[in-house]
Enzyme design. Structure first.
Site, PDB file in Angstrom:
ATOM      1  N   CYS A   1     -12.215  -4.475  -3.359  1.00  0.00           N
ATOM      2  CA  CYS A   1     -13.325  -4.475  -2.404  1.00  0.00           C
ATOM      3  C   CYS A   1     -13.247  -5.726  -1.524  1.00  0.00           C
ATOM      4  O   CYS A   1     -12.635  -6.730  -1.903  1.00  0.00           O
ATOM      5  CB  CYS A   1     -14.654  -4.479  -3.144  1.00  0.00           C
TER       6      CYS A   1
ATOM      7  N   CYS B   1     -18.284  -5.663  -8.064  1.00  0.00           N
ATOM      8  CA  CYS B   1     -18.370  -6.887  -7.254  1.00  0.00           C
ATOM      9  C   CYS B   1     -19.540  -7.759  -7.704  1.00  0.00           C
ATOM     10  O   CYS B   1     -19.430  -8.985  -7.755  1.00  0.00           O
ATOM     11  CB  CYS B   1     -18.477  -6.552  -5.774  1.00  0.00           C
TER      12      CYS B   1
ATOM     13  N   CYS C   1     -20.868  -3.163  -4.711  1.00  0.00           N
ATOM     14  CA  CYS C   1     -20.763  -2.287  -5.881  1.00  0.00           C
ATOM     15  C   CYS C   1     -21.000  -3.090  -7.158  1.00  0.00           C
ATOM     16  O   CYS C   1     -21.017  -4.327  -7.154  1.00  0.00           O
ATOM     17  CB  CYS C   1     -19.396  -1.609  -5.909  1.00  0.00           C
TER      18      CYS C   1
ATOM     19  N   GLU D   1     -15.506  -7.941  -0.940  1.00  0.00           N
ATOM     20  CA  GLU D   1     -16.107  -9.103  -1.601  1.00  0.00           C
ATOM     21  C   GLU D   1     -15.101  -9.765  -2.536  1.00  0.00           C
ATOM     22  O   GLU D   1     -14.978 -10.983  -2.605  1.00  0.00           O
ATOM     23  CB  GLU D   1     -17.325  -8.673  -2.425  1.00  0.00           C
TER      24      GLU D   1
ATOM     25  N   ASN E   1     -11.788  -4.605   2.600  1.00  0.00           N
ATOM     26  CA  ASN E   1     -11.385  -3.742   1.482  1.00  0.00           C
ATOM     27  C   ASN E   1      -9.956  -3.243   1.669  1.00  0.00           C
ATOM     28  O   ASN E   1      -9.513  -2.943   2.781  1.00  0.00           O
ATOM     29  CB  ASN E   1     -12.380  -2.609   1.222  1.00  0.00           C
ATOM     30  N   ILE E   2      -9.262  -3.196   0.544  1.00  0.00           N
ATOM     31  CA  ILE E   2      -7.847  -2.822   0.517  1.00  0.00           C
ATOM     32  C   ILE E   2      -7.687  -1.652  -0.443  1.00  0.00           C
ATOM     33  O   ILE E   2      -8.139  -1.732  -1.591  1.00  0.00           O
ATOM     34  CB  ILE E   2      -6.977  -3.997  -0.007  1.00  0.00           C
ATOM     35  N   GLU E   3      -7.055  -0.580   0.034  1.00  0.00           N
ATOM     36  CA  GLU E   3      -6.772   0.564  -0.834  1.00  0.00           C
ATOM     37  C   GLU E   3      -5.257   0.736  -0.932  1.00  0.00           C
ATOM     38  O   GLU E   3      -4.552   0.617   0.075  1.00  0.00           O
ATOM     39  CB  GLU E   3      -7.435   1.817  -0.258  1.00  0.00           C
TER      40      GLU E   3
END
Ligand code: THU
Length: 227
Positions: free
Chosen positions: A146, A183, A180, A148, A135-137
């Site tokens: 996310c 995804c 989620c 996935e 996951n990348i924010e």
């Protein structure tokens, strides 16, 4: 490169060069639920960050990606007008003999989670090995990706969109690992008949068909793919 744009028919490709010198491909990845579409630069930047690299420049022919200015400003990207004769293109694949749980655990070092502190990792199986995702924010919460979807966008860019097998997901800080809703919708676009293996904190796994994880989901029955 292999964009997936059956709804707009507007193919879009981008290369992000990381600090390491490696070039990360990104392509447009559309979804039947249009707002879930991943633009080329979005996919490329997340792939770069997910490899522990820092985006420094981009190369993209027309058309420009949506929110291009956001991405340019976020990472202070320089535009490349030409590419080197043989750019070093990122290959996301881990070998087929990869041991799943240790690999999922190790990947959590690559999660970029300044807001949540909640790592999630994924491994997407193909006939040639596993495509990892984390996951990348980023500063805009809605533009993170996310684990996935980072894996799916890498897989489409690498040409595996019709050859996906199982997806493994691991959320080490969650009691129960589970994708989620967004995804699930994206997985349903590419692999509705495939399985997703959830690796839980108590070392158990549960395996589910993607189509069972999105009951009564949006299929846009009157929204035909144009290709
Ligand atoms: N996250 C995932 O990576 N996958 C999911 O299916 C659930 C949520 C990430 C997104 C965000 O970085 C953090 O978990 C909290 O939402």
């Amino acid at each position: 490169m292999n964009s997936y744009a059956p709804y707009s028919e507007q193919d879009e490709y981008c290369l992000i060069q990381g600090e390491s010198g490696v070039f990360y491909p990104g392509v447009r990845v559309e979804n039947i639920s249009f707002p879930l579409t991943i633009s080329a630069i979005h996919g490329a930047i997340c792939s770069c960050l997910a490899n522990g690299d820092r985006p420094v420049s981009f190369y993209q022919e027309q058309p420009e990606s949506e929110l291009m200015n956001y991405w340019k400003d976020e990472f202070d990207l320089q535009e490349l007008k030409t590419l080197p004769a043989s750019p070093n293109i990122f290959n996301p694949l881990l070998p087929p003999e990869t041991e799943i749980l240790p690999a999922l655990q190790k990947l959590s070092d690559n999660c970029v989670i300044p807001h949540s502190g909640f790592p999630v990792t994924a491994l997407l199986e193909t006939e040639d090995g596993y495509i990892p995702g984390v996951n990348i924010e980023v500063s805009a919460w809605s533009l993170g990706l996310c684990a996935e979807r980072t894996a799916i966008s890498r897989a489409v860019a690498a040409g595996y969109e019709t050859r996906l097998r199982k997806l493994h997901v691991y959320a080490p800080k969650g009691e129960f690992s589970s994708p989620c809703g967004a995804c699930r919708q994206v997985l349903a676009e590419f692999m509705p008949r495939n399985q997703i293996v959830l690796h839980h904190a108590n070392q158990t796994t549960s395996t589910h068909f993607v189509k069972d994880m999105l009951p009564y989901g949006f299929t846009g029955s009157s929204l035909r793919k144009r290709s």
